[in-house]
Design an enzyme around this catalytic site. Structure first.
Site, PDB file in Angstrom:
ATOM      1  N   ASN A 292      38.572  48.650  52.295  1.00  0.00           N
ATOM      2  CA  ASN A 292      38.191  49.994  51.892  1.00  0.00           C
ATOM      3  C   ASN A 292      38.360  50.124  50.379  1.00  0.00           C
ATOM      4  OD1 ASN A 292      37.454  52.737  52.081  1.00  0.00           O
ATOM      5  ND2 ASN A 292      38.495  52.922  54.045  1.00  0.00           N
TER       6      ASN A 292
ATOM      7  N   HIS B 276      57.609  39.692  38.930  1.00  0.00           N
ATOM      8  CA  HIS B 276      57.972  39.321  37.566  1.00  0.00           C
ATOM      9  C   HIS B 276      59.397  38.777  37.563  1.00  0.00           C
ATOM     10  CE1 HIS B 276      54.504  40.854  35.352  1.00  0.00           C
ATOM     11  NE2 HIS B 276      54.421  41.713  36.352  1.00  0.00           N
TER      12      HIS B 276
END
Length: 167
Positions: free
Chosen positions: A76, A106
């Protein structure tokens, strides 16, 4: 049925992406993507099966990693899949809007020389993933699973499971 113009537009777009990335990009027959953005960096690659589609704004970012998408998947509006190592999506999967799939974090503790810490993500066949879901690194979702809207998923989800975040 979608407009024949959209199918022609997609054939041209898939061809241009193939020219840009060469062997690092492949897509099966009949893709009906609206606003597909593909970025492949370093040794990254994107491989898609046949008959996939989206409603708008699908981002596939292979930042040195590999993205594999099976056949007959639907994304979607506003979905983003990013791989520094590996994201594999089985066939027949359906994804709600604003999906985020990332195989990395990270390295905020600055352990070692790497900017990211990564581990593969795998989603089995015939899964349904609701709107506003985030799937984090190291996650394996089995076949025929349902992930409820607003969920954050990390870890192992067994075949046939239902994951719902209660707030």
């Amino acid at each position: 049925m979608r407009s024949p113009f959209l199918y022609l537009k997609n054939v041209i777009r898939m061809g241009l992406i193939k020219i840009r990335y060469g062997g690092r990009y492949s897509a099966g027959a009949i893709q009906t993507f609206d606003k597909l953005k593909v970025e492949i960096h370093g040794k990254g690659s994107v491989k898609m099966g046949s008959y996939n589609q989206n409603r708008g704004n699908l981002y596939l970012v292979a930042d040195g990693g590999k993205i594999e998408i099976g056949d007959h998947c639907f994304f979607n509006t506003g979905c983003c899949v990013t791989a520094t190592e590996s994201v594999r999506i089985g066939s027949g999967c359906k994804f709600g809007n604003n999906l985020v799939i990332v195989d990395h974090d990270h390295n905020f503790k600055n352990e070692g020389d790497k900017e990211f810490i990564s581990s593969p993500v795998a989603i089995g066949d015939d899964c349904w993933v609701g709107a506003n879901v985030t799937i984090l690194r190291g996650t394996t979702i089995g076949k025929n699973c349902v992930i409820g809207a607003g969920s954050v998923v990390k870890g192992q989800v067994s075949d046939g499971s239902r994951v719902i975040q209660k707030r």
